[in-house]
Design an enzyme around this catalytic site. Sequence first.
Site, PDB file in Angstrom:
ATOM      1  CB  SER A  90      -0.824  -0.095   1.216  1.00 34.59           C
ATOM      2  OG  SER A  90      -1.664  -1.295   1.341  1.00 34.59           O
ATOM      3  N   GLY A  91       1.824   1.255   1.056  1.00 32.82           N
ATOM      4  CA  GLY A  91       2.636   2.507   0.923  1.00 32.82           C
ATOM      5  C   GLY A  91       3.608   2.651  -0.011  1.00 32.82           C
TER       6      GLY A  91
ATOM      7  CD  GLN B  61      -1.863  -6.766   3.454  1.00 38.64           C
ATOM      8  OE1 GLN B  61      -2.017  -6.834   4.663  1.00 38.64           O
ATOM      9  NE2 GLN B  61      -0.828  -6.408   2.788  1.00 38.64           N
TER      10      GLN B  61
ATOM     11  CB  CYS C 269      -6.524  -4.480  10.443  1.00 42.16           C
ATOM     12  SG  CYS C 269      -8.022  -3.961  10.580  1.00 42.16           S
TER      13      CYS C 269
ATOM     14  CG  ASP D  98       1.202  -2.023   8.479  1.00 45.28           C
ATOM     15  OD1 ASP D  98       0.378  -1.145   8.668  1.00 45.28           O
ATOM     16  OD2 ASP D  98       0.756  -3.335   8.001  1.00 45.28           O
TER      17      ASP D  98
ATOM     18  CE  LYS E 198       2.866  -1.376  13.679  1.00 38.72           C
ATOM     19  NZ  LYS E 198       3.721   0.104  13.364  1.00 38.72           N
ATOM     20  CB  THR E 199      -5.326   1.012   9.201  1.00 38.59           C
ATOM     21  OG1 THR E 199      -5.008   2.253   9.498  1.00 38.59           O
ATOM     22  CG2 THR E 199      -5.717   0.421  10.430  1.00 38.59           C
ATOM     23  CB  ALA E 200      -4.818   0.464   4.048  1.00 31.06           C
ATOM     24  CB  ALA E 201      -7.328   4.218   7.260  1.00 33.52           C
TER      25      ALA E 201
ATOM     26  CB  CYS F 242     -10.334   0.153  12.872  1.00 32.32           C
ATOM     27  SG  CYS F 242     -10.553  -1.524  12.996  1.00 32.32           S
TER      28      CYS F 242
END
Length: 438
Positions: free
Chosen positions: A39-40, A69, A189, A324, A332-335, A367
Amino acid sequence: MNAFGKIYPLKGGLIRKFSVSATLSANHTCKLLVIGGGSGGCAMAAKFSRRLPKDSVIVLEPSQDHYYQPLWTLVGGGVTTVAASRRPEASVLPAAAKWIKHAAHSIDPVKNTVTTVEGDTISYEYLIIAVGLVNDYSKVPGLTEALADPDSGVSTIYSPDHCEKTWRNISRHRGGRAVFTVPDTPIKCPGAPQKIVYLADAYFNKVGVRNKSELTYNTCLPVIFGVKKYADALMKVVKDRNINVNYRTVLREIRPDRKEAKFVNLDTEKDLTLPYDILHATPPMRTPDFLQNAGDVVNDCGFVTVDKYSLQHTKYPNIYGIGDCTDTPNSKTAAAVSKQSLVVEHNLLSTMSGGQGSRRYDGYGACPLVTSYRTCIMAEFLYDSVPHETLPMNQAKERVISYYMKKDLFPFLYWNFLLKGRYHGPEFVRKIINPFGN
Ligand code: FAD
């Protein structure tokens, strides 16, 4: 130079040298190296490929496939398939970046070089580390074997290899004990381990086996969720649905032959053995090997040490971290990655021009706590567990709109905007529709 000592200039000015060895290794140079194409990594590679001349950006990523994910929770609940979460890595990386399909092996932050597992060396001017977390199944004896056995009843949504098994286990369950776990390591997450409990509960109700089932959620935490506002709402959910919760209770061993799971209470150190018919394990996690041996680039636990506001490395100013694998104390999230990507972009650009970036990451994370097949509590918060909601309504309430945001809107934003470096979280929407919200 090649095996005969010649140097080949490649397209776009990169110099690739081949050394004389049984396995040919190469040297590469670039302005910006991005390690990790998740993602990052994708978001940052996209941003800087637009800003820098072609082939200035190298992405080091060994995987052929890229996964969204967050969808694996819904795969585990039977809502969708793992195939829907997967796209070829080549399709999500920017065309203007050079993709080296290797894993990073080691880093020399003084010489500004990274070596790959295959033996290549990459010299960089600037580096972004975005390698995420890996599952560490070996920390729980019996877990690897139990996951591999299709009939063990043990699964995890935390892997594309096992999340469809979670659904098989849930859908074939005809009553008995369903056990769920949360390890005492940082995980991605942190809400996902309980989302799958609620989906299992909802499905068991739907097919009429809930009254024959006992659901037990074992968590390392002393609370159901780290943000009080949402913890209060979730306590009501577990109470109403008659879900047992064991706090500070961590899985230590699985005995698949006896269908028993051994836990320990972190406060009392007392052992607890729970028999299970199905077990959902959230595996212990850690950063990849490459970071475990990265000297002063990382802390004692292998997380990249960055300033929690600027995301710049605390010792090496030409290194940034995102996602992450950093030591920032956010969820630790994609958000979180979406918000961090804007900060890293601005601050790294300032570093490149000799300045000091002024953007600050506020710890934003979100979340979507799916509580059934049509409801969800949409937790959004900043550092220090301060709620920070986008919608002008109480997001701690179970809502249908939040479920469809998780199921349909977020995947759309991810594939079409976040990975292209064009989504920085919902702050701009919040400013318009909920300017005075908490
Ligand atoms: P990743 O996206 O994991 O990418 C890391 C990349 O680094 C990978 O492609 C990997 O192959 C690569 N890599 C690893 N080692 C090396 C190496 N040595 N060299 C080079 N490359 C390497 N987030 C949300 O916002 N909302 C949710 O609802 C949500 N639900 C989730 C549910 C589940 C079951 C899971 C597993 C995650 C969920 N997440 C959710 C979390 C989200 O997916 C992650 O936080 C996010 O993907 C982190 O991005 P990243 O770039 O740090 O790491």
